[in-house]
Design a protein around this motif. Structure first.
Motif, PDB file in Angstrom:
ATOM      1  N   PRO A  75      42.988  65.420  46.299  1.00 54.19           N
ATOM      2  CA  PRO A  75      42.056  64.819  47.257  1.00 54.19           C
ATOM      3  C   PRO A  75      41.766  63.337  47.021  1.00 54.19           C
ATOM      4  CG  PRO A  75      41.179  66.862  46.298  1.00 54.19           C
ATOM      5  CD  PRO A  75      42.323  66.421  45.454  1.00 54.19           C
ATOM      6  N   VAL A  76      41.995  62.822  45.787  1.00 52.17           N
ATOM      7  CA  VAL A  76      41.454  61.491  45.473  1.00 52.17           C
ATOM      8  C   VAL A  76      42.482  60.494  44.946  1.00 52.17           C
ATOM      9  CG1 VAL A  76      39.155  62.424  44.982  1.00 52.17           C
ATOM     10  CG2 VAL A  76      40.819  62.234  43.132  1.00 52.17           C
ATOM     11  N   TRP A  77      43.720  60.896  44.721  1.00 53.09           N
ATOM     12  CA  TRP A  77      44.623  59.994  44.015  1.00 53.09           C
ATOM     13  C   TRP A  77      44.919  58.717  44.783  1.00 53.09           C
ATOM     14  CZ3 TRP A  77      49.655  58.617  45.526  1.00 53.09           C
ATOM     15  CH2 TRP A  77      50.180  59.312  46.612  1.00 53.09           C
ATOM     16  N   GLU A  78      44.952  58.789  46.103  1.00 53.50           N
ATOM     17  CA  GLU A  78      45.254  57.585  46.883  1.00 53.50           C
ATOM     18  C   GLU A  78      44.093  56.595  46.888  1.00 53.50           C
ATOM     19  OE1 GLU A  78      48.142  58.521  50.469  1.00 53.50           O
ATOM     20  OE2 GLU A  78      46.551  60.024  50.370  1.00 53.50           O
ATOM     21  N   VAL A  79      42.872  57.103  46.968  1.00 55.72           N
ATOM     22  CA  VAL A  79      41.722  56.211  47.102  1.00 55.72           C
ATOM     23  C   VAL A  79      41.502  55.387  45.839  1.00 55.72           C
ATOM     24  CG1 VAL A  79      39.931  57.776  46.236  1.00 55.72           C
ATOM     25  CG2 VAL A  79      39.355  56.119  48.002  1.00 55.72           C
ATOM     26  N   ASN A  80      41.950  55.857  44.681  1.00 49.08           N
ATOM     27  CA  ASN A  80      41.738  55.103  43.452  1.00 49.08           C
ATOM     28  C   ASN A  80      42.462  53.767  43.446  1.00 49.08           C
ATOM     29  OD1 ASN A  80      40.057  57.041  42.292  1.00 49.08           O
ATOM     30  ND2 ASN A  80      41.768  58.193  41.455  1.00 49.08           N
ATOM     31  N   ASN A  81      43.481  53.623  44.273  1.00 41.94           N
ATOM     32  CA  ASN A  81      44.193  52.348  44.360  1.00 41.94           C
ATOM     33  C   ASN A  81      43.438  51.299  45.163  1.00 41.94           C
ATOM     34  OD1 ASN A  81      46.574  52.932  42.835  1.00 41.94           O
ATOM     35  ND2 ASN A  81      47.245  54.257  44.496  1.00 41.94           N
ATOM     36  N   VAL A  82      42.323  51.689  45.786  1.00 42.13           N
ATOM     37  CA  VAL A  82      41.489  50.707  46.494  1.00 42.13           C
ATOM     38  C   VAL A  82      41.069  49.591  45.549  1.00 42.13           C
ATOM     39  CG1 VAL A  82      39.207  50.385  47.526  1.00 42.13           C
ATOM     40  CG2 VAL A  82      40.660  52.268  48.277  1.00 42.13           C
ATOM     41  N   TRP A  83      40.769  49.956  44.292  1.00 41.32           N
ATOM     42  CA  TRP A  83      40.290  48.946  43.339  1.00 41.32           C
ATOM     43  C   TRP A  83      41.387  47.969  42.968  1.00 41.32           C
ATOM     44  CZ3 TRP A  83      35.557  49.450  44.209  1.00 41.32           C
ATOM     45  CH2 TRP A  83      34.974  50.713  44.369  1.00 41.32           C
ATOM     46  N   LEU A  84      42.634  48.405  42.960  1.00 38.28           N
ATOM     47  CA  LEU A  84      43.741  47.487  42.708  1.00 38.28           C
ATOM     48  C   LEU A  84      43.864  46.477  43.846  1.00 38.28           C
ATOM     49  CD1 LEU A  84      46.167  46.581  41.047  1.00 38.28           C
ATOM     50  CD2 LEU A  84      47.539  48.293  42.255  1.00 38.28           C
ATOM     51  N   VAL A  85      43.645  46.929  45.078  1.00 35.98           N
ATOM     52  CA  VAL A  85      43.667  46.013  46.218  1.00 35.98           C
ATOM     53  C   VAL A  85      42.578  44.960  46.063  1.00 35.98           C
ATOM     54  CG1 VAL A  85      43.382  45.836  48.711  1.00 35.98           C
ATOM     55  CG2 VAL A  85      44.653  47.760  47.744  1.00 35.98           C
ATOM     56  N   PHE A  86      41.384  45.376  45.637  1.00 38.83           N
ATOM     57  CA  PHE A  86      40.306  44.419  45.386  1.00 38.83           C
ATOM     58  C   PHE A  86      40.731  43.382  44.357  1.00 38.83           C
ATOM     59  CE2 PHE A  86      36.899  47.223  47.199  1.00 38.83           C
ATOM     60  CZ  PHE A  86      36.290  46.244  47.980  1.00 38.83           C
ATOM     61  N   VAL A  87      41.343  43.837  43.268  1.00 36.33           N
ATOM     62  CA  VAL A  87      41.761  42.923  42.209  1.00 36.33           C
ATOM     63  C   VAL A  87      42.725  41.871  42.753  1.00 36.33           C
ATOM     64  CG1 VAL A  87      43.053  42.735  40.049  1.00 36.33           C
ATOM     65  CG2 VAL A  87      41.390  44.574  40.353  1.00 36.33           C
ATOM     66  N   LEU A  88      43.735  42.307  43.483  1.00 31.16           N
ATOM     67  CA  LEU A  88      44.746  41.381  43.987  1.00 31.16           C
ATOM     68  C   LEU A  88      44.163  40.400  44.996  1.00 31.16           C
ATOM     69  CD1 LEU A  88      47.757  43.839  44.376  1.00 31.16           C
ATOM     70  CD2 LEU A  88      47.359  42.172  42.567  1.00 31.16           C
ATOM     71  N   VAL A  89      43.333  40.894  45.908  1.00 34.34           N
ATOM     72  CA  VAL A  89      42.749  40.010  46.929  1.00 34.34           C
ATOM     73  C   VAL A  89      41.852  38.960  46.287  1.00 34.34           C
ATOM     74  CG1 VAL A  89      41.156  39.920  48.884  1.00 34.34           C
ATOM     75  CG2 VAL A  89      42.917  41.686  48.797  1.00 34.34           C
ATOM     76  N   ILE A  90      41.026  39.367  45.341  1.00 32.11           N
ATOM     77  CA  ILE A  90      40.134  38.411  44.686  1.00 32.11           C
ATOM     78  C   ILE A  90      40.931  37.393  43.879  1.00 32.11           C
ATOM     79  CG2 ILE A  90      38.322  38.173  42.949  1.00 32.11           C
ATOM     80  CD1 ILE A  90      37.304  40.929  43.880  1.00 32.11           C
ATOM     81  N   MET A  91      42.001  37.840  43.222  1.00 37.87           N
ATOM     82  CA  MET A  91      42.816  36.910  42.432  1.00 37.87           C
ATOM     83  C   MET A  91      43.468  35.851  43.299  1.00 37.87           C
ATOM     84  SD  MET A  91      44.796  39.005  39.412  1.00 37.87           S
ATOM     85  CE  MET A  91      45.735  37.537  38.988  1.00 37.87           C
ATOM     86  N   TRP A  92      44.180  36.281  44.351  1.00 43.04           N
ATOM     87  CA  TRP A  92      44.946  35.276  45.093  1.00 43.04           C
ATOM     88  C   TRP A  92      44.063  34.436  46.018  1.00 43.04           C
ATOM     89  CZ3 TRP A  92      47.145  40.114  47.520  1.00 43.04           C
ATOM     90  CH2 TRP A  92      46.710  40.322  48.819  1.00 43.04           C
ATOM     91  N   THR A  93      42.893  34.954  46.381  1.00 41.45           N
ATOM     92  CA  THR A  93      42.006  34.188  47.250  1.00 41.45           C
ATOM     93  C   THR A  93      41.038  33.332  46.456  1.00 41.45           C
ATOM     94  OG1 THR A  93      42.088  36.005  48.851  1.00 41.45           O
ATOM     95  CG2 THR A  93      40.404  34.325  49.189  1.00 41.45           C
ATOM     96  N   GLY A  94      40.414  33.915  45.440  1.00 40.84           N
ATOM     97  CA  GLY A  94      39.404  33.185  44.690  1.00 40.84           C
ATOM     98  C   GLY A  94      39.956  32.331  43.575  1.00 40.84           C
ATOM     99  N   PHE A  95      41.064  32.765  42.959  1.00 41.64           N
ATOM    100  CA  PHE A  95      41.631  32.045  41.825  1.00 41.64           C
ATOM    101  C   PHE A  95      43.141  31.913  42.004  1.00 41.64           C
ATOM    102  CE2 PHE A  95      37.911  34.458  40.357  1.00 41.64           C
ATOM    103  CZ  PHE A  95      37.090  33.402  39.964  1.00 41.64           C
ATOM    104  N   PRO A  96      43.570  31.113  42.983  1.00 45.39           N
ATOM    105  CA  PRO A  96      45.011  31.029  43.294  1.00 45.39           C
ATOM    106  C   PRO A  96      45.850  30.512  42.133  1.00 45.39           C
ATOM    107  CG  PRO A  96      43.766  29.323  44.440  1.00 45.39           C
ATOM    108  CD  PRO A  96      42.766  30.260  43.864  1.00 45.39           C
ATOM    109  N   VAL A  97      45.292  29.611  41.321  1.00 46.20           N
ATOM    110  CA  VAL A  97      46.056  29.102  40.172  1.00 46.20           C
ATOM    111  C   VAL A  97      46.309  30.234  39.172  1.00 46.20           C
ATOM    112  CG1 VAL A  97      46.065  27.470  38.258  1.00 46.20           C
ATOM    113  CG2 VAL A  97      45.112  26.786  40.472  1.00 46.20           C
ATOM    114  N   LEU A  98      45.304  31.060  38.949  1.00 46.84           N
ATOM    115  CA  LEU A  98      45.465  32.219  38.058  1.00 46.84           C
ATOM    116  C   LEU A  98      46.530  33.159  38.601  1.00 46.84           C
ATOM    117  CD1 LEU A  98      44.483  34.084  35.709  1.00 46.84           C
ATOM    118  CD2 LEU A  98      42.840  35.039  37.338  1.00 46.84           C
ATOM    119  N   PHE A  99      46.448  33.458  39.880  1.00 46.24           N
ATOM    120  CA  PHE A  99      47.408  34.384  40.498  1.00 46.24           C
ATOM    121  C   PHE A  99      48.828  33.849  40.371  1.00 46.24           C
ATOM    122  CE2 PHE A  99      49.821  36.145  44.025  1.00 46.24           C
ATOM    123  CZ  PHE A  99      49.476  37.486  43.986  1.00 46.24           C
ATOM    124  N   GLN A 100      49.019  32.583  40.709  1.00 44.11           N
ATOM    125  CA  GLN A 100      50.355  31.986  40.648  1.00 44.11           C
ATOM    126  C   GLN A 100      50.880  31.978  39.220  1.00 44.11           C
ATOM    127  OE1 GLN A 100      50.490  27.912  41.875  1.00 44.11           O
ATOM    128  NE2 GLN A 100      52.707  27.723  41.637  1.00 44.11           N
TER     129      GLN A 100
END
Length: 352
Positions: A53-78
């Motif tokens: 029931p829950v294995w897919e939803v746990n990846n929501v937090w990975l999406v948060f991590v990636l979005v915050i990295m490339w949007t808020g800290f682009p130098v870090l992401f690159q």
């Protein structure tokens, strides 16, 4: 100030993924070492029912991590994705194979297909956290800086290797603790002791690795070592140790919800301790939070969007977990659906 706030949100998102995603990876680890078809039948049955029931939803937090990295800290992401593209690419492939293997294993009608998909799911559940941990170790070891070229030396240092093993042991511990509770929930008393022993064993391994990590970081990652031995880094490291003792005590009693809370406390405190140890750097000694931050207007809008997303997503995820733990997401029985059972007895077949 806004950059610091977004950095805290990024750390919390990493923590959430380490706990939620780590539990899923841990279930895959125990699937891998469950044994042959007959010996591993019951543990794998529990893993399938607990994760479904829950294995897919746990990846929501990975999406948060990636979005915050490339949007808020682009130098870090690159910088991170340029210098360590290989382990991160391997981790991404592992995520895909793991999800496909889990989704296709149960409905497959051929035994060979089930074994193939099961092997993909289980092996990727070990490979993925190892490479993610190795990438984190590359950051902690001060080998990643703006302009660093991609090289195996960046993510195969002693710190990277020990972080990779710590990541695997952490997921095994989380998975075993949660599966112990699931065994009680699914009325499988023989599996309660099975997974409790594995939870205690993996915590013992994790404790040894934590000691090894201390020695390794002292020599290989001096900035993180100093951060872990003073201030907030030390405080959260102590909290992680305290939560580990609480987890042992709770597991030795009747494992329940509080054992899960203690296990999550161990992992969450350890991740936050690492984040606090790196302050004020995102990449130790080479890239501070302010230097990595995007434009002020971008950070402001990112803070607003993140707040809205959390207000929408967090209650939904919490409600999903509540439904799951209260047995509201169980598969309907054949009598409820008015259908029949397939020969394997674990799927409902509808008449055409």
């Amino acid at each position: 100030m806004t950059a610091d706030l977004i950095a805290v949100v990024l750390l919390l998102a990493v923590t959430a993924y380490a706990c939620a995603g780590g539990t899923d990876y841990g279930a895959g680890f125990w699937d891998l070492v469950a044994g042959g078809t007959e010996r591993g039948r019951r543990p794998r049955w529990l893993i399938d029912h607990a994760m479904a029931p829950v294995w897919e939803v746990n990846n929501v937090w990975l999406v948060f991590v990636l979005v915050i990295m490339w949007t808020g800290f682009p130098v870090l992401f690159q910088t991170v994705f340029s210098a360590m593209w290989l382990p991160l690419a391997l981790a991404a492939v592992g995520m895909v194979l793991r999800g496909a293997g889990f989704a296709l294993r149960k409905p497959s009608r051929r035994l060979a297909g089930r074994r193939l998909y099961g092997a993909a799911f289980a092996s990727a559940s070990v490979v993925t956290p190892f490479f993610l941990g190795a990438a984190v170790g590359g950051v902690a070891s001060e080998r990643v800086a703006p302009g660093t070229d991609a090289s195996a030396d960046v993510w195969t240092s002693p710190t990277s290797l020990v972080f990779g093993f710590v990541a695997v042991a952490t997921t095994a511990f989380l998975g075993a603790v949660f599966l112990t509770g699931d065994a009680r929930r699914f009325d499988a008393p023989e599996l309660v002791g099975y997974f409790r022993r594995r939870a205690l064993g993996s915590l013992a391994v994790l404790t040894v690795l934590a000691v090894v990590t201390g020695f390794v970081t002292h020599e290989d990652s001096p900035h993180v070592w100093h951060g872990l031995t003073r201030g907030l880094g030390l405080l959260f490291a102590i909290l992680a140790g305290t939560a580990a003792l609480a987890a042992v005590w709770l597991l030795l009693r009747t494992p329940g919800a509080w054992a899960r809370v203690a296990a999550v406390g161990v992992v969450a405190s350890a991740v936050v301790a690492w984040g606090m140890a790196q302050r004020p750097y995102l990449l130790p000694t080479s890239l501070t939070v302010d230097e990595a931050a995007g434009a002020p207007s971008t950070l402001t809008w990112l803070a607003v969007v993140t707040l809205v997303a959390l207000l929408v997503v967090v209650p939904a995820v919490v409600f999903l977990y509540w439904l799951d733990t209260h047995g509201e997401l169980e598969e309907l029985t054949d009598s409820e659906l008015g259908g029949g059972s397939d020969p394997d007895g674990d799927r409902t077949v509808f008449d055409s």
